[in-house]
Enzyme design. Structure first.
Site, PDB file in Angstrom:
ATOM      1  N   TYR A   1       4.137   1.470   0.255  1.00  0.00           N
ATOM      2  CA  TYR A   1       5.205   2.187   0.964  1.00  0.00           C
ATOM      3  C   TYR A   1       4.568   3.146   1.955  1.00  0.00           C
ATOM      4  CZ  TYR A   1       9.150   5.250   1.945  1.00  0.00           C
ATOM      5  OH  TYR A   1      10.125   5.969   2.589  1.00  0.00           O
TER       6      TYR A   1
ATOM      7  N   GLU B   1       9.947   3.894   8.796  1.00  0.00           N
ATOM      8  CA  GLU B   1       9.541   3.508   7.443  1.00  0.00           C
ATOM      9  C   GLU B   1       9.118   2.043   7.370  1.00  0.00           C
ATOM     10  OE1 GLU B   1      12.020   4.419   3.585  1.00  0.00           O
ATOM     11  OE2 GLU B   1      12.417   2.348   4.162  1.00  0.00           O
TER      12      GLU B   1
END
Ligand code: GDP
Ligand code: MN
Length: 379
Positions: free
Chosen positions: A101, A189
């Site tokens: 992530y 993101e």
């Protein structure tokens, strides 16, 4: 403004963040054609502006172009968290060794961008944050200095990234930070950033949120706005420079000033009514803005009464009254209207409106009480 995955990936690409080969499609037959071009094995991905598409069945792996077509038909018929699927991204399928992530986000507490990274990327990042917060690392970025190489290397170390990938990881993080900065984003993101079976880093998913107040600096992004997912009344309001948010109640509100609009909604609630909307027509609104506002309020069939609450500061009440009269000529208003007008030139304003068919009120409380009882609500 939230961007779709395929839009965010375009921004990633120009900033040097590696993405899989792929293209967006509107129909199942287009999906099949793209799958053929990409050589067969693809991922068919619903493009909706919510998270958790994978878990909802909106991300499917296909081994052949005809399977891709079948899956596309299924996904195009789906609603994910209430949103219909209209577009699909078709990406070449990638073998995954590990999911990471990685994000840059505005952090209000530190008043700076923050990089968030985790070795445990993938679809359950919220659970990771809840259950194993030590697996999530955060680094503040000085907005004037920008991202420094040593910070990027600290993150690579923190997520236990294999050494041979560090150099490329640092480049990718710079690319992500640049994408965030160049578009005035509040979020950029990648989840997951994967290590492929050939030991390459690749951004399989992409999500960006652009600051609406900075959109005027980005004419190139305006075409990205997806009107399909927006309330048509809100689209219309934006055209006239009105701040409008639709709500569920029966009392349509037209107010000048955001703070006053909030107070008006509170007082309606306090008297047992329910506002149908938040609407700030702004200072110095002329008749074209006022009539647009009226049209937008009346386009909601639930509205039973309109409450107009105007405080004349720099805006003069007589000017607003003229605007209202002109708007009433233009727009047929079939519901009762309650108006409260105070401040600069309020007397003149009220005199102008004396002949018009509307209920006046001297105080906001009185206006709210009248509106609530006309709407048949209240206690
Ligand atoms: P999200 O559920 O909306 O976050 O959608 P993602 O694009 O992140 O996809 C969800 C999951 O699907 C990923 O975490 C991957 O595990 C898997 N996935 C996505 N693309 C591929 C791919 O090309 N190959 C493989 N094997 N899995 C993929
Ligand atoms: Mn994802």
């Amino acid at each position: 403004m939230k961007l779709h995955e395929y839009q965010s990936k375009k921004i990633f690409e120009v900033n040097g963040v590696p993405i899989p080969r792929g293209r967006v499609a509107n129909s199942a037959s287009e999906v099949k054609q793209i799958a053929e071009e990409l050589g067969g094995r693809v991922v068919v991905k619903s493009q909706v502006l919510v998270g958790g598409r994978g878990k909802a069945g909106g991300i499917r792996l296909a081994k052949t172009p005809s399977e891709a077509k079948d899956l596309a038909t299924i996904i195009l018929g789906m609603e994910i968290k209430g949103l219909p699927v209209r577009k699909l991204l078709v990406d070449e399928a990638v073998g995954i060794k590990h999911e990471i992530y990685l994000a840059v986000v505005d952090d209000r507490a530190s008043r700076s961008p923050v990089i968030i990274a985790s070795e445990a990327g993938g679809i359950d990042i919220e659970e990771v944050a809840q259950e194993t917060p030590e697996k999530i690392i955060k680094i503040m970025i000085d907005p004037l200095m920008g991202l420094q190489d040593f910070q990027a290397r600290d993150i690579a170390l923190g997520i236990d990234l294999p050494r041979p990938l560090w150099k490329n990881f640092v480049q990718i993080l710079h690319g992500l930070y640049n994408a965030y900065k160049a578009t005035d984003a509040s979020l950029a993101e990648i989840n997951p950033l994967v290590i492929t079976e050939n030991d390459k880093l690749l951004a399989l998913d992409a999500k960006m949120v652009i600051d609406d107040n900075a959109l005027f600096r980005h004419p190139e992004l305006i075409e990205f706005r997806d009107l399909d997912v927006e309330d048509p009344a809100e689209t219309e309001a934006r055209k006239y420079g009105l701040s409008f948010i639709k709500l569920d109640g029966e009392i349509g509100c037209m107010v000048n000033g955001a703070g006053l609009a909030m107070a008006t909604m509170d007082i309606i609630k306090q008297h047992g009514g329910n506002p149908a909307n938040f609407l700030d027509i702004g200072g110095g609104a002329g008749s074209s803005k006022v009539s647009a506002a009226l049209r937008i309020i009346l386009s909601d069939p639930k509205v039973k009464v309109i409450l107009i609450n105007i405080f004349g500061g720099i805006t003069r009440c007589d000017e607003v009254a003229k605007g209202i009269l002109a708007a009433f000529e233009e727009v047929k208003v079939k519901v009762p209207v309650v108006i409260r007008l105070v401040g600069t030139n309020a007397e003149e304003g009220r005199a102008l409106l004396a002949g018009a068919d509307m209920e006046t009120a001297d105080s906001l409380v009185e206006a709210a009480q009248k509106a609530v009882s006309m709407a048949g609500e209240g206690v």
